[in-house]
Design a protein around this motif. Structure first.
Motif, PDB file in Angstrom:
ATOM      1  N   THR A 146       0.803  -1.226   0.000  1.00  0.00           N
ATOM      2  CA  THR A 146       0.000   0.000   0.000  1.00  0.00           C
ATOM      3  C   THR A 146       0.838   1.280   0.000  1.00  0.00           C
ATOM      4  O   THR A 146       0.298   2.367  -0.164  1.00  0.00           O
ATOM      5  CB  THR A 146      -0.937   0.022   1.217  1.00  0.00           C
ATOM      6  N   ILE A 147       2.156   1.173   0.198  1.00  0.00           N
ATOM      7  CA  ILE A 147       2.983   2.360   0.335  1.00  0.00           C
ATOM      8  C   ILE A 147       2.967   3.249  -0.905  1.00  0.00           C
ATOM      9  O   ILE A 147       2.930   4.471  -0.811  1.00  0.00           O
ATOM     10  CB  ILE A 147       4.441   1.975   0.703  1.00  0.00           C
ATOM     11  N   THR A 148       2.980   2.668  -2.103  1.00  0.00           N
ATOM     12  CA  THR A 148       3.044   3.480  -3.329  1.00  0.00           C
ATOM     13  C   THR A 148       1.824   4.385  -3.444  1.00  0.00           C
ATOM     14  O   THR A 148       1.954   5.596  -3.687  1.00  0.00           O
ATOM     15  CB  THR A 148       3.167   2.582  -4.573  1.00  0.00           C
ATOM     16  N   GLN A 149       0.641   3.824  -3.265  1.00  0.00           N
ATOM     17  CA  GLN A 149      -0.577   4.634  -3.368  1.00  0.00           C
ATOM     18  C   GLN A 149      -0.639   5.679  -2.262  1.00  0.00           C
ATOM     19  O   GLN A 149      -1.160   6.779  -2.465  1.00  0.00           O
ATOM     20  CB  GLN A 149      -1.810   3.733  -3.333  1.00  0.00           C
ATOM     21  N   SER A 164       5.331   9.649 -11.628  1.00  0.00           N
ATOM     22  CA  SER A 164       6.031   8.618 -12.390  1.00  0.00           C
ATOM     23  C   SER A 164       7.312   8.191 -11.678  1.00  0.00           C
ATOM     24  O   SER A 164       7.646   6.999 -11.627  1.00  0.00           O
ATOM     25  CB  SER A 164       6.352   9.134 -13.789  1.00  0.00           C
ATOM     26  N   LEU A 165       8.045   9.163 -11.107  1.00  0.00           N
ATOM     27  CA  LEU A 165       9.287   8.837 -10.409  1.00  0.00           C
ATOM     28  C   LEU A 165       9.022   7.892  -9.237  1.00  0.00           C
ATOM     29  O   LEU A 165       9.718   6.877  -9.074  1.00  0.00           O
ATOM     30  CB  LEU A 165       9.952  10.122  -9.910  1.00  0.00           C
ATOM     31  N   VAL A 166       8.034   8.207  -8.437  1.00  0.00           N
ATOM     32  CA  VAL A 166       7.717   7.359  -7.288  1.00  0.00           C
ATOM     33  C   VAL A 166       7.311   5.955  -7.750  1.00  0.00           C
ATOM     34  O   VAL A 166       7.765   4.942  -7.206  1.00  0.00           O
ATOM     35  CB  VAL A 166       6.601   7.997  -6.439  1.00  0.00           C
ATOM     36  N   GLN A 167       6.465   5.890  -8.768  1.00  0.00           N
ATOM     37  CA  GLN A 167       6.013   4.586  -9.257  1.00  0.00           C
ATOM     38  C   GLN A 167       7.181   3.739  -9.756  1.00  0.00           C
ATOM     39  O   GLN A 167       7.280   2.543  -9.455  1.00  0.00           O
ATOM     40  CB  GLN A 167       4.978   4.770 -10.364  1.00  0.00           C
ATOM     41  N   HIS A 168       8.090   4.356 -10.518  1.00  0.00           N
ATOM     42  CA  HIS A 168       9.225   3.602 -11.058  1.00  0.00           C
ATOM     43  C   HIS A 168      10.220   3.215  -9.967  1.00  0.00           C
ATOM     44  O   HIS A 168      10.767   2.101  -9.994  1.00  0.00           O
ATOM     45  CB  HIS A 168       9.917   4.412 -12.153  1.00  0.00           C
ATOM     46  N   LEU A 169      10.472   4.123  -9.024  1.00  0.00           N
ATOM     47  CA  LEU A 169      11.383   3.790  -7.936  1.00  0.00           C
ATOM     48  C   LEU A 169      10.848   2.634  -7.096  1.00  0.00           C
ATOM     49  O   LEU A 169      11.587   1.712  -6.741  1.00  0.00           O
ATOM     50  CB  LEU A 169      11.610   5.016  -7.047  1.00  0.00           C
ATOM     51  N   HIS A 170       9.576   2.690  -6.793  1.00  0.00           N
ATOM     52  CA  HIS A 170       8.987   1.616  -5.999  1.00  0.00           C
ATOM     53  C   HIS A 170       8.978   0.301  -6.783  1.00  0.00           C
ATOM     54  O   HIS A 170       9.233  -0.769  -6.209  1.00  0.00           O
ATOM     55  CB  HIS A 170       7.573   2.001  -5.571  1.00  0.00           C
ATOM     56  N   SER A 171       8.694   0.381  -8.085  1.00  0.00           N
ATOM     57  CA  SER A 171       8.707  -0.834  -8.904  1.00  0.00           C
ATOM     58  C   SER A 171      10.113  -1.423  -8.974  1.00  0.00           C
ATOM     59  O   SER A 171      10.297  -2.646  -8.939  1.00  0.00           O
ATOM     60  CB  SER A 171       8.197  -0.524 -10.315  1.00  0.00           C
ATOM     61  N   PHE A 172      11.107  -0.543  -9.088  1.00  0.00           N
ATOM     62  CA  PHE A 172      12.503  -0.996  -9.108  1.00  0.00           C
ATOM     63  C   PHE A 172      12.851  -1.734  -7.811  1.00  0.00           C
ATOM     64  O   PHE A 172      13.424  -2.825  -7.830  1.00  0.00           O
ATOM     65  CB  PHE A 172      13.425   0.207  -9.302  1.00  0.00           C
ATOM     66  N   VAL A 201      13.899  -5.831  -7.852  1.00  0.00           N
ATOM     67  CA  VAL A 201      15.204  -6.384  -7.468  1.00  0.00           C
ATOM     68  C   VAL A 201      15.231  -6.848  -6.017  1.00  0.00           C
ATOM     69  O   VAL A 201      16.256  -7.331  -5.531  1.00  0.00           O
ATOM     70  CB  VAL A 201      16.339  -5.354  -7.701  1.00  0.00           C
ATOM     71  N   LYS A 202      14.099  -6.680  -5.323  1.00  0.00           N
ATOM     72  CA  LYS A 202      14.014  -7.037  -3.896  1.00  0.00           C
ATOM     73  C   LYS A 202      15.143  -6.351  -3.115  1.00  0.00           C
ATOM     74  O   LYS A 202      15.967  -6.998  -2.445  1.00  0.00           O
ATOM     75  CB  LYS A 202      14.048  -8.550  -3.708  1.00  0.00           C
ATOM     76  N   LEU A 203      15.169  -5.037  -3.232  1.00  0.00           N
ATOM     77  CA  LEU A 203      16.236  -4.224  -2.655  1.00  0.00           C
ATOM     78  C   LEU A 203      16.326  -4.440  -1.144  1.00  0.00           C
ATOM     79  O   LEU A 203      15.328  -4.364  -0.429  1.00  0.00           O
ATOM     80  CB  LEU A 203      15.953  -2.742  -2.952  1.00  0.00           C
ATOM     81  N   THR A 204      17.550  -4.703  -0.679  1.00  0.00           N
ATOM     82  CA  THR A 204      17.753  -4.893   0.751  1.00  0.00           C
ATOM     83  C   THR A 204      18.065  -3.561   1.424  1.00  0.00           C
ATOM     84  O   THR A 204      18.464  -2.583   0.766  1.00  0.00           O
ATOM     85  CB  THR A 204      18.914  -5.856   1.021  1.00  0.00           C
TER      86      THR A 204
END
Length: 294
Positions: free
Chosen positions: A8-11, A31-39, A43-46
């Motif tokens: 739910t964080i992106t919305q 768009s920046l937020v959506q792409h950063l969150h998708s990234f 990659v399952k960023l740690t």
């Protein structure tokens, strides 16, 4: 905005921007937020990796100053500079192509008359540069302001080297000239040589980790400004350079490659007698008319 989780964080972030009055800013940030969150999800960023990225960006900021622009280098080596340049400089066939600006432009460089030696003591073999500037209709453009800058034979721009007793001038291999009534230009400088972008900082470490080299093919920088025409920021590249197909900043265009012709010692194009070989470069620029306001 309670009990937010990874689903739910992106919305929630997008909803927090509902009151933004700048439509363009809201579009870009959404768009920046959506792409950063998708990234991050892809990659399952740690947490450790994200902290390392923050440290990297902090280091980029710390090394950046009035002389060195590490953020431009970062944008360049990631291909973002070329992407933004390409999508904002679509021109009709026949116009000179644009390419990346680079981090070493200096405002208000010295003005020189046509034919002057803009090297101003920079190390390098003599090179005489000439050509014409026209509109897309072929008509010569008089009075075009041409900013020119390049590195010396050691691969350094003047802003990277402090003045010395032998080279006291601040501005070397850099200057501004204007085309004549026939759109012609000519000046003396030094032979362009390949050089590595600054790679002793965080961007250089990133390139090394990625197995990439920091080298750029030999080139001259140009920025052309003329009333009624789009400003052109471009390079002219030296043919046969070993790095033309692996430019660290992805700036090469085939139409911008030209031949530097070698000449034996003798009378140079400006009439001076040279006791060593010299080079000539002839390149014509074609500017695109500026878009008219609706």
């Amino acid at each position: 905005m309670r009990n937010i989780n990874e689903d739910t964080i992106t919305q929630a972030v997008l909803a927090a921007m509902d009151q933004c009055r700048d439509a363009r800013l809201r579009t870009v940030m959404t768009s920046l937020v959506q792409h950063l969150h998708s990234f991050a999800r892809e990659v399952k960023l740690t947490e450790a990796e994200w902290f390392q990225a923050i440290q990297f960006l902090t280091a980029v900021g710390h090394i950046t100053d009035d002389v060195r622009q590490e953020f431009i280098l970062l944008s360049d080596v990631l291909g973002l500079s070329t992407l933004v340049t390409a999508q904002n400089n679509v021109k009709p066939t026949g116009c000179t192509e644009a390419t990346v600006f680079g981090p070493f432009f200096v405002e208000n460089a010295p003005d020189y008359p046509l034919g002057a030696d803009i090297s101003n003591g920079a190390r390098g073999e003599p090179c005489f540069v000439s050509g014409r500037v026209t509109g897309i209709d072929g008509q010569p453009l008089a009075g075009v302001l041409m900013d020119v800058w390049q590195s010396d034979e050691d691969g350094f721009y003047d802003v990277q080297k402090p003045p010395t007793t032998d080279q006291p001038h601040t501005h070397r291999a850099r200057g501004r000239i204007r085309t004549d009534a026939q759109g012609g230009y000519h000046f003396r400088s030094i032979l362009a040589q390949p050089y590595p972008i600054p790679h002793d900082g965080p961007v250089g470490k990133m390139l090394d980790a990625l197995g990439r080299h920091p080298w750029r093919p030999a080139h001259l920088h140009f920025m052309l400004s003329a009333p009624g025409h789009e400003r052109l920021i471009t390079h002219v590249f030296r043919d046969q350079d070993r790095y033309l197909d692996s430019d660290a900043v992805f700036g090469v265009r085939s139409t911008l490659i030209s031949d530097w012709v070698r000449h034996e010692a003798g009378t140079a194009p400006d009439g001076t007698a040279l006791d060593r070989p010299y080079y000539t470069l002839n390149y014509d620029f074609v500017l695109n008319p500026a878009k008219r306001e609706a």
